[in-house]
Design a protein around this motif. Structure first.
Motif, PDB file in Angstrom:
ATOM      1  N   ARG A  64       0.816  -1.217   0.000  1.00 28.62           N
ATOM      2  CA  ARG A  64       0.000   0.000   0.000  1.00 28.62           C
ATOM      3  C   ARG A  64       0.850   1.267   0.000  1.00 28.62           C
ATOM      4  N   GLN A  65       2.032   1.180   0.590  1.00 25.11           N
ATOM      5  CA  GLN A  65       2.918   2.340   0.680  1.00 25.11           C
ATOM      6  C   GLN A  65       4.343   1.860   0.903  1.00 25.11           C
ATOM      7  N   ALA A  66       5.280   2.773   0.730  1.00 19.28           N
ATOM      8  CA  ALA A  66       6.691   2.515   1.028  1.00 19.28           C
ATOM      9  C   ALA A  66       7.246   3.789   1.651  1.00 19.28           C
TER      10      ALA A  66
ATOM     11  N   GLU B  40      15.164  16.606  13.873  1.00 18.16           N
ATOM     12  CA  GLU B  40      16.119  17.686  13.658  1.00 18.16           C
ATOM     13  C   GLU B  40      16.925  17.513  12.375  1.00 18.16           C
ATOM     14  N   GLN B  41      17.262  16.257  12.028  1.00 20.61           N
ATOM     15  CA  GLN B  41      18.158  16.001  10.908  1.00 20.61           C
ATOM     16  C   GLN B  41      17.504  15.413   9.665  1.00 20.61           C
ATOM     17  N   GLU B  42      16.376  14.720   9.839  1.00 19.75           N
ATOM     18  CA  GLU B  42      15.845  13.919   8.734  1.00 19.75           C
ATOM     19  C   GLU B  42      14.357  14.138   8.507  1.00 19.75           C
ATOM     20  N   TYR B  43      13.961  13.847   7.259  1.00 23.96           N
ATOM     21  CA  TYR B  43      12.553  13.732   6.911  1.00 23.96           C
ATOM     22  C   TYR B  43      12.222  12.252   6.813  1.00 23.96           C
ATOM     23  N   ILE B  44      11.008  11.903   7.231  1.00 27.44           N
ATOM     24  CA  ILE B  44      10.456  10.584   6.965  1.00 27.44           C
ATOM     25  C   ILE B  44       9.435  10.815   5.853  1.00 27.44           C
ATOM     26  N   MET B  45       9.610  10.083   4.756  1.00 27.50           N
ATOM     27  CA  MET B  45       8.778  10.289   3.581  1.00 27.50           C
ATOM     28  C   MET B  45       8.079   8.980   3.202  1.00 27.50           C
ATOM     29  N   VAL B  46       6.879   9.119   2.625  1.00 25.27           N
ATOM     30  CA  VAL B  46       6.084   7.966   2.219  1.00 25.27           C
ATOM     31  C   VAL B  46       5.572   8.200   0.804  1.00 25.27           C
ATOM     32  N   VAL B  47       5.506   7.105   0.046  1.00 26.73           N
ATOM     33  CA  VAL B  47       4.864   7.143  -1.265  1.00 26.73           C
ATOM     34  C   VAL B  47       3.674   6.194  -1.231  1.00 26.73           C
ATOM     35  N   ASP B  48       2.543   6.664  -1.758  1.00 27.83           N
ATOM     36  CA  ASP B  48       1.321   5.882  -1.837  1.00 27.83           C
ATOM     37  C   ASP B  48       1.414   4.974  -3.063  1.00 27.83           C
ATOM     38  N   LEU B  49       1.230   3.679  -2.873  1.00 25.53           N
ATOM     39  CA  LEU B  49       1.356   2.716  -3.964  1.00 25.53           C
ATOM     40  C   LEU B  49       0.007   2.197  -4.455  1.00 25.53           C
ATOM     41  N   LYS B  50      -1.068   2.703  -3.928  1.00 30.16           N
ATOM     42  CA  LYS B  50      -2.389   2.168  -4.248  1.00 30.16           C
ATOM     43  C   LYS B  50      -2.907   2.563  -5.615  1.00 30.16           C
TER      44      LYS B  50
END
Length: 159
Positions: A120-122, A148-158
């Protein structure tokens, strides 16, 4: 630049150590860490026993029979961990092959594979200063969290 993207062969899994090291973002002016840095548990999780768990998948980019980049995913408790159903991305290219669109092509191919597998996502984690943030956003990743240092990113695969 002519290249092919293909699945990483089991006999080539050891190359993930090389590309894990290459994936470490080094800001301008910073000193590269020693290669032994990949022995740290928080980095070993990306490659340890790769291919043995459901969801382990890897692609490579090859130019003139030389592997120049890799993208791989696995469900793991890493920096970009969302949940136990979401694969996390790792990607790297040798420096001299960056900026030619090869990484983008590998990411898109892996997104297609994950979608075909029914995910569904990665997710991924990326240093805020990393130039790749824009590339991830162009291919559909959105920032869902940050520290402070990083982004958490998601891509929708649906879709």
């Amino acid at each position: 630049m002519n290249y092919i993207i293909r699945k990483l062969k089991k006999s080539e899994y050891n190359l993930l150590e090389v590309f894990l090291y290459e994936a470490i973002f080094i800001p301008d002016g910073e000193i590269c860490p020693p290669r032994t840095v990949i022995e740290q548990p928080e980095l070993r999780v990306y490659i340890e026993n790769f291919g043995q768990a459901k969801g382990d998948m890897a692609l490579v980019a090859e130019i003139n029979n030389k592997i120049v980049g890799a993208v791989w995913v696995r469900i793991m408790n890493d920096y970009g961990h969302i949940d136990d159903a979401t694969p996390s991305f790792a990607i790297s290219m040798y420096k001299e092959y960056r900026g030619f669109g090869i990484g983008t092509a590998m990411m898109k191919e892996m997104i297609s594979l994950l979608s075909a597998e029914g995910y569904r996502q990665a997710s991924l984690s990326v240093q805020k200063g990393n130039y790749a943030v824009k590339m991830y956003q162009k291919i559909g990743f959105t920032i869902i969290d940050e520290n402070e240092q990083e982004y958490i990113m998601v891509v929708d695969l649906k879709n």
